[in-house]
Design an enzyme around this catalytic site. Sequence first.
Site, PDB file in Angstrom:
ATOM      1  N   GLY A 172       0.833  -1.200   0.000  1.00 57.44           N
ATOM      2  CA  GLY A 172       0.000   0.000   0.000  1.00 57.44           C
ATOM      3  C   GLY A 172       0.867   1.249   0.000  1.00 57.44           C
ATOM      4  O   GLY A 172       2.004   1.243  -0.475  1.00 57.44           O
ATOM      5  N   GLY A 173       0.317   2.306   0.581  1.00 62.76           N
ATOM      6  CA  GLY A 173       1.028   3.581   0.623  1.00 62.76           C
ATOM      7  C   GLY A 173       2.358   3.494   1.337  1.00 62.76           C
ATOM      8  O   GLY A 173       3.228   4.354   1.166  1.00 62.76           O
ATOM      9  N   GLY A 407      21.797  14.037 -30.175  1.00 62.68           N
ATOM     10  CA  GLY A 407      21.462  14.662 -28.899  1.00 62.68           C
ATOM     11  C   GLY A 407      22.146  13.969 -27.748  1.00 62.68           C
ATOM     12  O   GLY A 407      22.470  14.585 -26.726  1.00 62.68           O
ATOM     13  N   ALA A 408      22.386  12.668 -27.937  1.00 61.49           N
ATOM     14  CA  ALA A 408      23.013  11.914 -26.858  1.00 61.49           C
ATOM     15  C   ALA A 408      24.415  12.448 -26.562  1.00 61.49           C
ATOM     16  O   ALA A 408      24.881  12.415 -25.423  1.00 61.49           O
ATOM     17  CB  ALA A 408      23.060  10.438 -27.212  1.00 61.49           C
TER      18      ALA A 408
HETATM   19  C1  HXC Z   1      -2.778  -4.751  12.195  1.00 58.12           C
HETATM   20  C2  HXC Z   1      -1.774  -6.584  11.288  1.00 58.12           C
HETATM   21  C3  HXC Z   1      -1.689  -5.942  10.044  1.00 58.12           C
HETATM   22  C4  HXC Z   1      -2.184  -4.619   9.939  1.00 58.12           C
HETATM   23  C5  HXC Z   1      -0.829  -7.893   9.848  1.00 58.12           C
HETATM   24  N1  HXC Z   1      -1.228  -7.783  11.114  1.00 58.12           N
HETATM   25  N2  HXC Z   1      -1.100  -6.778   9.175  1.00 58.12           N
HETATM   26  N3  HXC Z   1      -2.315  -5.986  12.342  1.00 58.12           N
HETATM   27  N4  HXC Z   1      -2.726  -4.074  11.044  1.00 58.12           N
HETATM   28  N5  HXC Z   1      -2.119  -3.948   8.800  1.00 58.12           N
HETATM   29  C6  HXC Z   1      -1.118  -8.790  12.178  1.00 58.12           C
HETATM   30  C7  HXC Z   1      -2.001  -9.988  11.978  1.00 58.12           C
HETATM   31  O1  HXC Z   1      -3.243  -9.734  12.542  1.00 58.12           O
HETATM   32  C8  HXC Z   1      -1.221 -11.038  12.742  1.00 58.12           C
HETATM   33  O2  HXC Z   1      -1.440 -10.866  14.108  1.00 58.12           O
HETATM   34  C9  HXC Z   1       0.212 -10.671  12.500  1.00 58.12           C
HETATM   35  O3  HXC Z   1       0.206  -9.297  12.118  1.00 58.12           O
HETATM   36  C10 HXC Z   1       0.847 -11.463  11.386  1.00 58.12           C
HETATM   37  O4  HXC Z   1       0.002 -11.417  10.255  1.00 58.12           O
HETATM   38  P1  HXC Z   1      -0.375 -12.720   9.425  1.00 58.12           P
HETATM   39  O5  HXC Z   1      -1.449 -12.349   8.495  1.00 58.12           O
HETATM   40  O6  HXC Z   1      -0.591 -13.854  10.350  1.00 58.12           O
HETATM   41  O7  HXC Z   1       0.994 -12.976   8.673  1.00 58.12           O
HETATM   42  P2  HXC Z   1       1.233 -13.419   7.171  1.00 58.12           P
HETATM   43  O8  HXC Z   1       0.391 -14.610   6.846  1.00 58.12           O
HETATM   44  O9  HXC Z   1       2.695 -13.553   7.037  1.00 58.12           O
HETATM   45  O10 HXC Z   1       0.747 -12.228   6.277  1.00 58.12           O
HETATM   46  C11 HXC Z   1       1.381 -11.013   6.359  1.00 58.12           C
HETATM   47  C12 HXC Z   1       0.610  -9.950   5.539  1.00 58.12           C
HETATM   48  C13 HXC Z   1      -0.877  -9.985   5.981  1.00 58.12           C
HETATM   49  C14 HXC Z   1       0.738 -10.292   4.040  1.00 58.12           C
HETATM   50  C15 HXC Z   1       1.265  -8.614   5.790  1.00 58.12           C
HETATM   51  O11 HXC Z   1      -0.947  -9.896   7.381  1.00 58.12           O
HETATM   52  C16 HXC Z   1      -1.661  -8.869   5.400  1.00 58.12           C
HETATM   53  O12 HXC Z   1      -2.083  -8.908   4.233  1.00 58.12           O
HETATM   54  N6  HXC Z   1      -1.863  -7.824   6.217  1.00 58.12           N
HETATM   55  C17 HXC Z   1      -2.648  -6.688   5.788  1.00 58.12           C
HETATM   56  C18 HXC Z   1      -1.876  -5.889   4.845  1.00 58.12           C
HETATM   57  C19 HXC Z   1      -2.610  -4.660   4.453  1.00 58.12           C
HETATM   58  O13 HXC Z   1      -3.547  -4.711   3.660  1.00 58.12           O
HETATM   59  N7  HXC Z   1      -2.205  -3.564   5.088  1.00 58.12           N
HETATM   60  C20 HXC Z   1      -2.791  -2.303   4.810  1.00 58.12           C
HETATM   61  C21 HXC Z   1      -2.086  -1.857   3.513  1.00 58.12           C
HETATM   62  S1  HXC Z   1      -2.552  -0.289   3.105  1.00 58.12           S
HETATM   63  P3  HXC Z   1      -1.356 -12.076  15.145  1.00 58.12           P
HETATM   64  O14 HXC Z   1      -1.796 -11.490  16.441  1.00 58.12           O
HETATM   65  O15 HXC Z   1      -2.278 -13.133  14.623  1.00 58.12           O
HETATM   66  O16 HXC Z   1       0.051 -12.524  15.175  1.00 58.12           O
HETATM   67  C22 HXC Z   1      -1.492   0.626   3.917  1.00 58.12           C
HETATM   68  C23 HXC Z   1      -1.771   2.040   3.737  1.00 58.12           C
HETATM   69  C24 HXC Z   1      -0.599   2.832   4.107  1.00 58.12           C
HETATM   70  O17 HXC Z   1      -0.634   0.239   4.556  1.00 58.12           O
HETATM   71  C25 HXC Z   1      -0.964   4.204   3.709  1.00 58.12           C
HETATM   72  C26 HXC Z   1       0.128   5.139   3.881  1.00 58.12           C
HETATM   73  C27 HXC Z   1      -0.217   6.427   3.230  1.00 58.12           C
END
Ligand code: HXC
Length: 517
Positions: A172-173, A407-408
């Site tokens: 994401g961001g 130009g290069a």
């Molecule tokens: C809170 C999160 C989290 C999140 C993961 N966890 N991502 N908690 N917020 N964004 C937690 C899970 O609940 C889990 O907790 C632990 O981290 C490990 O995650 P798993 O899913 O078990 O691990 P894995 O299978 O390795 O997968 C990792 C992952 C997946 C691919 C990162 O967790 C995932 O897709 N997370 C969401 C990613 C996402 O969409 N993020 C937002 C992106 S947008 P426990 O307690 O079970 O250990 C963004 C915007 C930023 O970031 C903007 C900036 C401008």
Amino acid sequence: MSSTEQRLQDLRNRKARSEAGGGQARVDAQHNRGKMTARERMEMLLDDGSFQEIDALVEHRCRDFNMDTNVIPGDGVVTGHGTINGREVFAFAQDFTVYGGSLGEMHGLKICKVLDMALKTGRPVIGMNDSGGARIQEGVASLGSYAEIFFRNVRASGVVPQISVIMGPCAGGAVYSPAITDFVIMVDQTAHMFITGPEVIKTVTNEVVSFEDLGGAMTHGSKSGVSHFTASDDESALALARELTDLFPQNNLERPPTKKTSDPIDRKCDALDTIIPDVATKPYDVLDVIAEILDDGAFLEVQADWAQNIVVGFGHLGSQTVGVVANQPKVLAGCLDIDASDKAARFVRFCDAFNIPLITLEDVPGFLPGTNQEWGGIIRHGAKLLYAYAEATVPKLTVILRKAYGGAYDVMSSKHIRGDYNVAWPTGELAVMGADGAVEIIHKRRIAHARNAEQERARLTEDFNEKFANPYKAAALGYLDDVIEPSETRRRLARALDMLLDKEELRPARKHGNIPL
Ligand code: HXC
């Protein structure tokens, strides 16, 4: 236990809680994936025992989703400072064992503090990213902290070197912090960067793609150009971050450190006398030329697998850190295209920002023709490289090895855009275009009316080559400072660099220029 002892014990317990992160089971899971923990990474990055942690006791203040029942001091990111080969740096490492390394308000502010201190003290920053992105439970507070980081990355850009090591998810961001920093190192197989993941892509565009193909290290190292280096594991990624830091000054007010060498600066490079093939269209590997010229033949190539028609990277000449930009005749005949222009322009700007002299090795038949290139905006992208070279005030040394067409010729650090030391080998060809194309244009009628068109064309081409396919017209005009024997290249460049080290060149004061992005 006395009350002092109790207090000490309490402190130790709190620190131990912070150090334990998300607990042993999650640490084991991290190891099972071939990944180190945040603390192990920090220890590996920095000199032994030099790490000083800050903010180990920071806690999140989220009360939603029962978050108040799970408060882990440190809040999922290890931050602080330490040394790399004795030079102070700031660093942060996201801890995937705590909420998946996700970035909440306080986690983000810890990173901000490190960036602020790095800027205040003029030290590089190395970020180790391993995170699920914005912490979902903290909502907009997470987004706020991200933007605070982005702002600081931009403010620090060109002031202190910033290196991002991607060692897990970066989605994401969140990708925009590394994207703003100077260099991105990705660990093969474990690092993934993307704006929208495979699931969203499937829903929106129907494309089916794996995490690895979408945003793995190979993809960003060879297709998108987002990443600068691919490392096989955590350990080599961190070794690379150390190596890069050793090359750079601590900030934009310093010169890069020197690196002692026993390689004599007057070493003759005999192999270069015969490296250019007799047949003008035959390629050679410009990496061989670079290795001959630089101290001990050592060259750290940047973005080695992307836009391979241009080579950029770092090395030393006479102990000084230098940035090298070289056309690669082995790929697309060394033509400049969209990606090559972007790659070299960004590299030139980094070197200029951090007082790293530039050596340009030129063998370029021109810009790559084609509708793909024109419609993709080669005009705009090529202009970036021209702009970057013209804007750069670091010592600029250019050697024309063979072709410098059209130009290069102007773009590649020519005298006219303030190259400081411009020389050519006797094999240099400086002209508006190659003989074949030129003859077709200026002798079109003559060839059409000739009794034997083929013979006439060949004669005129030979004539053109004799007149223009050499460096002496440019030397006569002073566009070249000299024509040198290739075997002398190292000595001549090292002497010129020595002469130019104290160079000062000013540009008019302005808010900022408007590089064609
Ligand atoms: C809170 C999160 C989290 C999140 C993961 N966890 N991502 N908690 N917020 N964004 C937690 C899970 O609940 C889990 O907790 C632990 O981290 C490990 O995650 P798993 O899913 O078990 O691990 P894995 O299978 O390795 O997968 C990792 C992952 C997946 C691919 C990162 O967790 C995932 O897709 N997370 C969401 C990613 C996402 O969409 N993020 C937002 C992106 S947008 P426990 O307690 O079970 O250990 C963004 C915007 C930023 O970031 C903007 C900036 C401008």
